[in-house]
Design a protein around this motif. Structure first.
Motif, PDB file in Angstrom:
ATOM      1  N   PRO A   1     -29.063  -6.586 -41.244  1.00  0.00           N
ATOM      2  CA  PRO A   1     -27.982  -6.305 -40.283  1.00  0.00           C
ATOM      3  C   PRO A   1     -26.839  -5.544 -40.963  1.00  0.00           C
ATOM      4  O   PRO A   1     -26.474  -5.845 -42.091  1.00  0.00           O
ATOM      5  N   SER A   2     -26.320  -4.544 -40.273  1.00  0.00           N
ATOM      6  CA  SER A   2     -25.228  -3.753 -40.850  1.00  0.00           C
ATOM      7  C   SER A   2     -23.869  -4.380 -40.559  1.00  0.00           C
ATOM      8  O   SER A   2     -22.868  -3.957 -41.113  1.00  0.00           O
ATOM      9  N   GLY A   3     -23.842  -5.371 -39.672  1.00  0.00           N
ATOM     10  CA  GLY A   3     -22.573  -5.991 -39.298  1.00  0.00           C
ATOM     11  C   GLY A   3     -22.011  -5.426 -38.014  1.00  0.00           C
ATOM     12  O   GLY A   3     -20.992  -5.882 -37.519  1.00  0.00           O
ATOM     13  N   HIS A   4     -22.677  -4.419 -37.423  1.00  0.00           N
ATOM     14  CA  HIS A   4     -22.206  -3.797 -36.191  1.00  0.00           C
ATOM     15  C   HIS A   4     -23.022  -4.322 -35.015  1.00  0.00           C
ATOM     16  O   HIS A   4     -24.225  -4.099 -34.944  1.00  0.00           O
ATOM     17  N   THR A   5     -22.381  -5.044 -34.117  1.00  0.00           N
ATOM     18  CA  THR A   5     -23.024  -5.499 -32.892  1.00  0.00           C
ATOM     19  C   THR A   5     -22.151  -5.084 -31.716  1.00  0.00           C
ATOM     20  O   THR A   5     -20.931  -4.982 -31.840  1.00  0.00           O
ATOM     21  N   GLU A   6     -22.793  -4.835 -30.603  1.00  0.00           N
ATOM     22  CA  GLU A   6     -22.078  -4.355 -29.433  1.00  0.00           C
ATOM     23  C   GLU A   6     -22.706  -4.956 -28.178  1.00  0.00           C
ATOM     24  O   GLU A   6     -23.907  -4.790 -27.957  1.00  0.00           O
ATOM     25  N   ALA A   7     -21.932  -5.659 -27.402  1.00  0.00           N
ATOM     26  CA  ALA A   7     -22.436  -6.270 -26.174  1.00  0.00           C
ATOM     27  C   ALA A   7     -22.276  -5.320 -24.999  1.00  0.00           C
ATOM     28  O   ALA A   7     -21.310  -4.563 -24.919  1.00  0.00           O
ATOM     29  N   SER A   8     -23.240  -5.375 -24.111  1.00  0.00           N
ATOM     30  CA  SER A   8     -23.222  -4.580 -22.899  1.00  0.00           C
ATOM     31  C   SER A   8     -23.787  -5.441 -21.778  1.00  0.00           C
ATOM     32  O   SER A   8     -24.176  -6.580 -22.006  1.00  0.00           O
ATOM     33  N   ILE A   9     -23.867  -4.906 -20.594  1.00  0.00           N
ATOM     34  CA  ILE A   9     -24.405  -5.681 -19.476  1.00  0.00           C
ATOM     35  C   ILE A   9     -25.901  -5.888 -19.708  1.00  0.00           C
ATOM     36  O   ILE A   9     -26.666  -4.938 -19.783  1.00  0.00           O
ATOM     37  N   GLY A  10     -26.301  -7.134 -19.875  1.00  0.00           N
ATOM     38  CA  GLY A  10     -27.710  -7.469 -19.982  1.00  0.00           C
ATOM     39  C   GLY A  10     -28.304  -7.505 -21.372  1.00  0.00           C
ATOM     40  O   GLY A  10     -29.414  -7.957 -21.549  1.00  0.00           O
ATOM     41  N   HIS A  11     -27.586  -6.979 -22.382  1.00  0.00           N
ATOM     42  CA  HIS A  11     -28.153  -6.988 -23.725  1.00  0.00           C
ATOM     43  C   HIS A  11     -27.076  -6.868 -24.798  1.00  0.00           C
ATOM     44  O   HIS A  11     -25.924  -6.577 -24.505  1.00  0.00           O
ATOM     45  N   VAL A  12     -27.499  -7.073 -26.036  1.00  0.00           N
ATOM     46  CA  VAL A  12     -26.623  -6.897 -27.197  1.00  0.00           C
ATOM     47  C   VAL A  12     -27.302  -5.896 -28.123  1.00  0.00           C
ATOM     48  O   VAL A  12     -28.474  -6.061 -28.477  1.00  0.00           O
ATOM     49  N   ALA A  13     -26.599  -4.852 -28.513  1.00  0.00           N
ATOM     50  CA  ALA A  13     -27.123  -3.867 -29.457  1.00  0.00           C
ATOM     51  C   ALA A  13     -26.751  -4.318 -30.867  1.00  0.00           C
ATOM     52  O   ALA A  13     -25.589  -4.603 -31.149  1.00  0.00           O
ATOM     53  N   VAL A  14     -27.742  -4.415 -31.725  1.00  0.00           N
ATOM     54  CA  VAL A  14     -27.522  -4.828 -33.113  1.00  0.00           C
ATOM     55  C   VAL A  14     -28.007  -3.696 -34.012  1.00  0.00           C
ATOM     56  O   VAL A  14     -29.133  -3.218 -33.863  1.00  0.00           O
ATOM     57  N   ARG A  15     -27.155  -3.278 -34.917  1.00  0.00           N
ATOM     58  CA  ARG A  15     -27.504  -2.181 -35.824  1.00  0.00           C
ATOM     59  C   ARG A  15     -27.978  -2.751 -37.160  1.00  0.00           C
ATOM     60  O   ARG A  15     -27.371  -3.671 -37.704  1.00  0.00           O
ATOM     61  N   PHE A  16     -29.067  -2.184 -37.655  1.00  0.00           N
ATOM     62  CA  PHE A  16     -29.652  -2.593 -38.930  1.00  0.00           C
ATOM     63  C   PHE A  16     -29.691  -1.402 -39.877  1.00  0.00           C
ATOM     64  O   PHE A  16     -29.763  -0.255 -39.437  1.00  0.00           O
ATOM     65  N   GLU A  17     -29.662  -1.679 -41.176  1.00  0.00           N
ATOM     66  CA  GLU A  17     -29.740  -0.641 -42.199  1.00  0.00           C
ATOM     67  C   GLU A  17     -30.847  -1.006 -43.178  1.00  0.00           C
ATOM     68  O   GLU A  17     -30.960  -2.154 -43.606  1.00  0.00           O
ATOM     69  N   CYS A  18     -31.669  -0.020 -43.529  1.00  0.00           N
ATOM     70  CA  CYS A  18     -32.746  -0.254 -44.483  1.00  0.00           C
ATOM     71  C   CYS A  18     -32.152  -0.427 -45.880  1.00  0.00           C
ATOM     72  O   CYS A  18     -31.329   0.380 -46.319  1.00  0.00           O
ATOM     73  N   LYS A  19     -32.569  -1.481 -46.534  1.00  0.00           N
ATOM     74  CA  LYS A  19     -32.082  -1.795 -47.873  1.00  0.00           C
ATOM     75  C   LYS A  19     -32.551  -0.753 -48.897  1.00  0.00           C
ATOM     76  O   LYS A  19     -31.880  -0.509 -49.890  1.00  0.00           O
ATOM     77  N   ASN A  20     -33.692  -0.104 -48.633  1.00  0.00           N
ATOM     78  CA  ASN A  20     -34.261   0.850 -49.583  1.00  0.00           C
ATOM     79  C   ASN A  20     -33.729   2.270 -49.433  1.00  0.00           C
ATOM     80  O   ASN A  20     -33.423   2.929 -50.416  1.00  0.00           O
ATOM     81  N   CYS A  21     -33.629   2.746 -48.174  1.00  0.00           N
ATOM     82  CA  CYS A  21     -33.275   4.161 -47.974  1.00  0.00           C
ATOM     83  C   CYS A  21     -32.016   4.367 -47.141  1.00  0.00           C
ATOM     84  O   CYS A  21     -31.639   5.505 -46.864  1.00  0.00           O
TER      85      CYS A  21
END
Length: 77
Positions: free
Chosen positions: A26-46
């Protein structure tokens, strides 16, 4: 810990740098919207960024661990 299971299958099929598999955190960035939550992830390698959309129930199931690893990832970057 690996969070690849939370991302769409298409993201997991893509190859990382070289022949490695992506290792999303997890990158620490989450964003709520109607019906869902967007969660941003970052690859540890690249450092590739991927976003997944979780239902509120799915997010609540994983919330503590996402926030825990998201905070430690924000400090690292």
């Amino acid at each position: 810990m690996n969070f690849n299971h939370l991302l769409p299958k298409s993201e997991n099929m893509r190859k990382c740098s070289g022949s490695k598999k992506h290792h999303y955190m997890p990158s620490g960035h989450t964003e709520a919207s109607i019906g869902h939550v967007a969660v941003r992830f970052e690859c540890k390698n690249c450092s590739k960024i991927a976003t997944t959309f979780l239902t509120f129930d799915e997010y609540e199931t994983h919330k503590q661990i996402i926030e825990k690893y998201g905070e430690s990832n924000e400090i690292r970057t």
